[in-house]
Every structure is written in C-alpha cells, then in structure tokens.
Design a protein around this motif. Structure first.
Motif, PDB file in Angstrom:
ATOM      1  N   ARG A  42       0.813  -1.216   0.000  1.00 20.88           N
ATOM      2  CA  ARG A  42       0.000   0.000   0.000  1.00 20.88           C
ATOM      3  C   ARG A  42       0.848   1.267   0.000  1.00 20.88           C
ATOM      4  O   ARG A  42       0.321   2.366  -0.182  1.00 20.88           O
ATOM      5  N   GLY A  43       2.137   1.117   0.194  1.00 23.75           N
ATOM      6  CA  GLY A  43       3.026   2.282   0.174  1.00 23.75           C
ATOM      7  C   GLY A  43       4.012   2.271  -0.966  1.00 23.75           C
ATOM      8  O   GLY A  43       4.823   3.189  -1.107  1.00 23.75           O
ATOM      9  N   ASN A  44       3.970   1.218  -1.813  1.00 24.39           N
ATOM     10  CA  ASN A  44       4.947   1.090  -2.887  1.00 24.39           C
ATOM     11  C   ASN A  44       4.288   0.513  -4.140  1.00 24.39           C
ATOM     12  O   ASN A  44       3.220  -0.094  -4.080  1.00 24.39           O
ATOM     13  N   SER A  45       4.932   0.714  -5.255  1.00 19.84           N
ATOM     14  CA  SER A  45       4.462   0.148  -6.514  1.00 19.84           C
ATOM     15  C   SER A  45       5.121  -1.212  -6.727  1.00 19.84           C
ATOM     16  O   SER A  45       6.344  -1.336  -6.637  1.00 19.84           O
ATOM     17  N   ILE A  46       4.311  -2.251  -7.002  1.00 19.93           N
ATOM     18  CA  ILE A  46       4.793  -3.635  -7.120  1.00 19.93           C
ATOM     19  C   ILE A  46       4.518  -4.159  -8.526  1.00 19.93           C
ATOM     20  O   ILE A  46       3.459  -3.899  -9.094  1.00 19.93           O
ATOM     21  N   ASP A  47       5.484  -4.915  -9.080  1.00 22.38           N
ATOM     22  CA  ASP A  47       5.268  -5.535 -10.380  1.00 22.38           C
ATOM     23  C   ASP A  47       4.716  -6.959 -10.245  1.00 22.38           C
ATOM     24  O   ASP A  47       3.738  -7.314 -10.898  1.00 22.38           O
ATOM     25  N   VAL A  48       5.380  -7.770  -9.418  1.00 27.42           N
ATOM     26  CA  VAL A  48       4.992  -9.180  -9.276  1.00 27.42           C
ATOM     27  C   VAL A  48       4.969  -9.564  -7.799  1.00 27.42           C
ATOM     28  O   VAL A  48       5.889  -9.231  -7.043  1.00 27.42           O
ATOM     29  N   VAL A  49       3.901 -10.277  -7.403  1.00 22.39           N
ATOM     30  CA  VAL A  49       3.799 -10.819  -6.041  1.00 22.39           C
ATOM     31  C   VAL A  49       3.913 -12.336  -6.132  1.00 22.39           C
ATOM     32  O   VAL A  49       3.128 -12.990  -6.835  1.00 22.39           O
ATOM     33  N   PHE A  72      -3.825  -2.826  -7.370  1.00 27.95           N
ATOM     34  CA  PHE A  72      -2.373  -2.839  -7.500  1.00 27.95           C
ATOM     35  C   PHE A  72      -2.035  -3.383  -8.892  1.00 27.95           C
ATOM     36  O   PHE A  72      -2.570  -4.400  -9.325  1.00 27.95           O
ATOM     37  N   ASP A  73      -1.161  -2.700  -9.594  1.00 31.90           N
ATOM     38  CA  ASP A  73      -0.793  -3.141 -10.942  1.00 31.90           C
ATOM     39  C   ASP A  73       0.282  -4.210 -10.825  1.00 31.90           C
ATOM     40  O   ASP A  73       1.449  -4.005 -11.152  1.00 31.90           O
ATOM     41  N   ALA A  74      -0.118  -5.389 -10.331  1.00 31.42           N
ATOM     42  CA  ALA A  74       0.840  -6.469 -10.090  1.00 31.42           C
ATOM     43  C   ALA A  74       0.258  -7.805 -10.535  1.00 31.42           C
ATOM     44  O   ALA A  74      -0.951  -8.030 -10.448  1.00 31.42           O
ATOM     45  N   ASP A  75       1.131  -8.689 -11.030  1.00 28.85           N
ATOM     46  CA  ASP A  75       0.758 -10.066 -11.319  1.00 28.85           C
ATOM     47  C   ASP A  75       1.082 -10.928 -10.102  1.00 28.85           C
ATOM     48  O   ASP A  75       2.027 -10.647  -9.360  1.00 28.85           O
TER      49      ASP A  75
END
Length: 452
Positions: A42-49, A72-75
């Motif tokens: 919630r405080g950072n931009s993530i690409d992949v989880v 979240f724009d993450a896969d």
C-alpha cells in the motif's frame, strides 16, 4: 518506489533464501508476515507478487483478492504444495498469473519469472507505442514557411538533441504544446512516455498529489499508493504547460526534482528517483513575476537553460494561407478575397483562434467556398466594409484589397524599423513594386529609409 518482486512466505528461512536469490536480478523484497506485506504494497508500486498459498492471518487466495481489489498493478504467482493444486488452479481463475508446486528448483521459478517480466515489458512497450501513435508529433502539425518559423524549426532541432530543461515562451494559442511534442519526439526519449500537465487546469489543492503521487493515509480517501506524473514520466519527458500558474509552494518541489532527480510522495518519507526531461511553457513574463515574488528565481534559471520563443501569428502573417489550407483539410475552398481579409486581423488568439474560425466557417457555411460575406465582421478588413451598401462586389473587393495592402505594408515597415528595402525583401517584392504599393496606399516614403 517500484519493487519488481515481492515474496511472501511464512517460512522465514525459505523466504529469506528466496529473497536473497532474486534480490540482485529483481530487487526482491520478502516478508514472512503477510500483514506486513500488505502494508508494504500500500506504500509502494509492485510488479509481481510471489506468495505462498497456505499461510496464517492472510492466505494466498486472500492476498490475491487484496491485490485485485485495491487495483495494484501487479501479477500474482501462487506457491503451493501438490495436495493444494486444485486451489491454486482456482486462484488462476480469480486472476492469478500462474502457480508453482513446492518443492521447486529455483531455476524453474527463475524461468517462470523471466517469462512473466518479459510479458509485462512487452505489454508496457505496446501501451507506450499506442500512446505514441495517438499523441505523436507529426511534422505537418507545426506549419509555416516564414523566416520566424524557420528559426523555430532550427531551435527545435538543436534542443531536441539535449536532455537539459527547455522553456517554451509565446502568447496563448501559438502552439507551445506542439513545440514540446516536437522536441520530445525528435530526441532520444521519443519511444518513452511524454506526460503533459496544464498547471492552470489542476486545482491548487491537488497539484502536489498529481505531480508527486501519495502514500496510503496521506489524506482522507488515500487507500493505497498512487503514482504521480513525474513517476509516470520516468525515462521520458514531462511537459509543464503554463508553469507561471504553479503555486510557489509546489515550485520548490519541482526545483528539487530537476536538481536531484528525486522527490517524496505526499505523506511518505521514501525517496523516489526518476530520470525525467522537463519542458515548460508560459505565456507570461516570468522575470516580472520574480520581481513580484510570484515565481522562484532559482526555478526560473533551472527551467530556462534553453529557450524556444514562438512568434505570434501577426508577426508571421505570410503563413496564414498554409494554415488555412491545413485547417480546411479539403472540406471546403476559400475565396481569394476571403483569404485576403484574414491578413488584416491582429489574431490575439493566434493560430488557435484561426483554427477555431476555420472550423466554425466549415460548419456554418452552406456553399463549397467560403466567401467574404461569410467572414465575421470583426475579422480582418470586413470591419472596414461592413456598413457599405449599394456598391458592387468588385468595388467592395477592391476596397478590401486596398485596406489589406495598407495594413500589411505598414506592418512590415514597422517590423523592419522603417527600412523599405528590408520590408520589400521580406515580402519577396522588388523595391519598385513595394514603393508603388506604398503610393497606392497613401503611405509617404519620406518617413522611411530606402536602404539598410
């Protein structure tokens, strides 16, 4: 800050080992407590989880739902034991990218991640290309063959080869955004994002969050991390139109981004680093605003490294036929006398005003040709003849042309400080013909110099 890979597994040893393995390649960050992982997201931009399926507090399915519900724009890739494969498959139906069965070889996972990141890269590249096609500067968008515009073209060509800040100046409607696009799409960043922001169109209370983004809880309604325009422009160019309307408080943060290439989102203590070229535009006198304490002097010198001044339309009236032809786009024709009338107008709204006029005439004119009577009375020499009655079309046309001759001859004599020879050369007329027009327009040659 963008974290490429976020790893979540309640097995602390395994989580630490996996994070270390992928830290160099993907900047991996790991959490054994899923609640801490959610706070981080919630405080950072993530690409992949990359998350384990079976965990206390928040399991893998719930983690997937959080990622999707909070946009979240993450896969998401699910790690699962063999006995839970059916659950992992169900997770894919709910939006997970893939799953991997424990125990697995790190090379197997590495290949899976490599494929995913390549897919994301291609998707982003395609998006950038679509944006490029939609917004790309086309050479014909900037129109003009006058000496003033040739100077502009030369300047654009020079400044586009650099990465330093550019300040585009000019009256409203002269095409400052087109010039900014030309600079961006002619330079080395042309395949990257061009982000445009009109400082006068964004409410002052939203400027900081729009430019720099915000962290969760920064204000009421901030439920997660949001990128700002500077972060979206990373690697490309940001165009700040009407920068004179930017509040002084925000000017300091913009100055810091230009100087240091970094900023802090609203409500966050974390530093965001970006590589952005800054192009600004204004129709106001920034030096005067500095004297009035309405614009920071240090910011002015930072954005004014290279300057591209755009001439008003009244100083390049010889470009009007080209502009009219472009704006008509073959939809209608314009009578020569109608075109002549456009020369005599001052065009306070510049090219934008001319374009709007042509669009209006195309819409409202019934015939295929725009005639002098179609031109609004306030435009050009129509104001001169609007009350004339009982004369033939030919007589009225001659009066319009005479008024145009008087207006254009006077304008060029003033432009070249009364130098008859230079004014004639600028209009591509020989001196004798120019002097004949002066006499016909009752302009005394005794007031002006005959040679340079």
């Amino acid at each position: 800050m963008t974290t490429k890979l976020l790893i979540i597994d309640d097995d602390q040893v395994f989580c630490k080992m996996l994070t270390g393995y992928f830290q160099k390649e993907y900047g991996a960050v790991g959490f054994s407590d899923p609640e801490d992982a959610v706070k981080y997201m919630r405080g950072n931009s993530i690409d992949v989880v990359l998350t384990d399926l079976n965990m206390p507090k928040i399991d893998g399915i719930e983690m997937l739902q959080i990622v999707k519900s909070e946009s979240f724009d993450a896969d998401v890739i699910i790690m699962t034991a063999y006995a839970q494969v059916e659950t992992a498959v169900e997770a894919m139906r709910k939006g997970a990218y893939d799953y991997i069965i424990k125990p697995f070889d790190t090379d197997e996972l590495s290949l899976q991640l490599r494929n995913l990141f390549e897919k994301r890269r291609l998707a982003e590249e395609n998006l950038n290309l679509r944006t490029l096609v939609d917004t790309m500067y086309r050479p014909e968008d900037i129109i003009g063959e006058s000496g003033e515009m040739k100077d502009v073209y030369r300047l654009i060509e020079k400044v586009s080869q650099s990465d330093v800040p550019v300040l585009i100046t000019g009256e409203s409607g002269t095409g400052k955004e087109l010039a900014a696009r030309a600079i961006h799409f002619s330079g080395r960043r042309k395949t990257k994002t061009l982000v445009s922001a009109n400082c006068s169109a964004i409410p002052e209370t939203l400027l900081e969050s729009e430019f720099f983004g915000y962290a969760k809880g920064a204000f009421t309604g901030a439920v997660g991390y949001k990128k700002g325009l500077f972060e979206y422009a990373d690697g490309g160019t940001i165009f700040l139109d009407e920068i004179a309307d930017m509040p002084v408080a925000i000017q300091g943060k913009v100055l810091r981004v230009i100087q240091e290439g970094s900023f802090k989102p609203l409500g966050s203590n974390k530093e965001i680093t970006v590589d952005v070229r800054v192009i600004c535009a204004t129709n106001r006198d920034l030096r005067e605003m500095i004297r009035e304490n309405k614009f920071r002097e240090d910011l002015f010198y930072r954005i004014n490294v290279l300057t591209v001044p755009l001439p008003p339309l009244r100083k390049r009236a010889e470009d009007i036929p080209l502009l009219v032809k472009r704006f008509l786009e073959g939809r209608k024709k314009i009578h020569p006398s109608s075109l002549t009338m456009l020369y005599g107008y001052e065009w306070p709204g510049n090219v934008r005003e001319l374009k709007n006029l042509i669009e209006r005439l195309v819409t409202l004119t019934d015939d295929d040709t725009i005639m002098p009577e179609d031109i609004p009375p306030e435009i050009g020499s129509m104001a001169y003849i609007k009350d004339i009655k009982g004369e033939s079309y030919s007589e009225i046309k001659n009066k319009v042309i005479n008024e145009f001759n008087r207006s254009i001859i006077n304008r060029y004599l003033v432009k070249y400080d009364g130098n008859v020879l230079k004014a004639a050369e600028a209009l591509k007329l020989d001196r004798a013909n120019f002097q004949r027009l002066m006499r016909k327009s009752n302009i005394s040659s005794s007031k002006f110099r005959e040679t340079a």
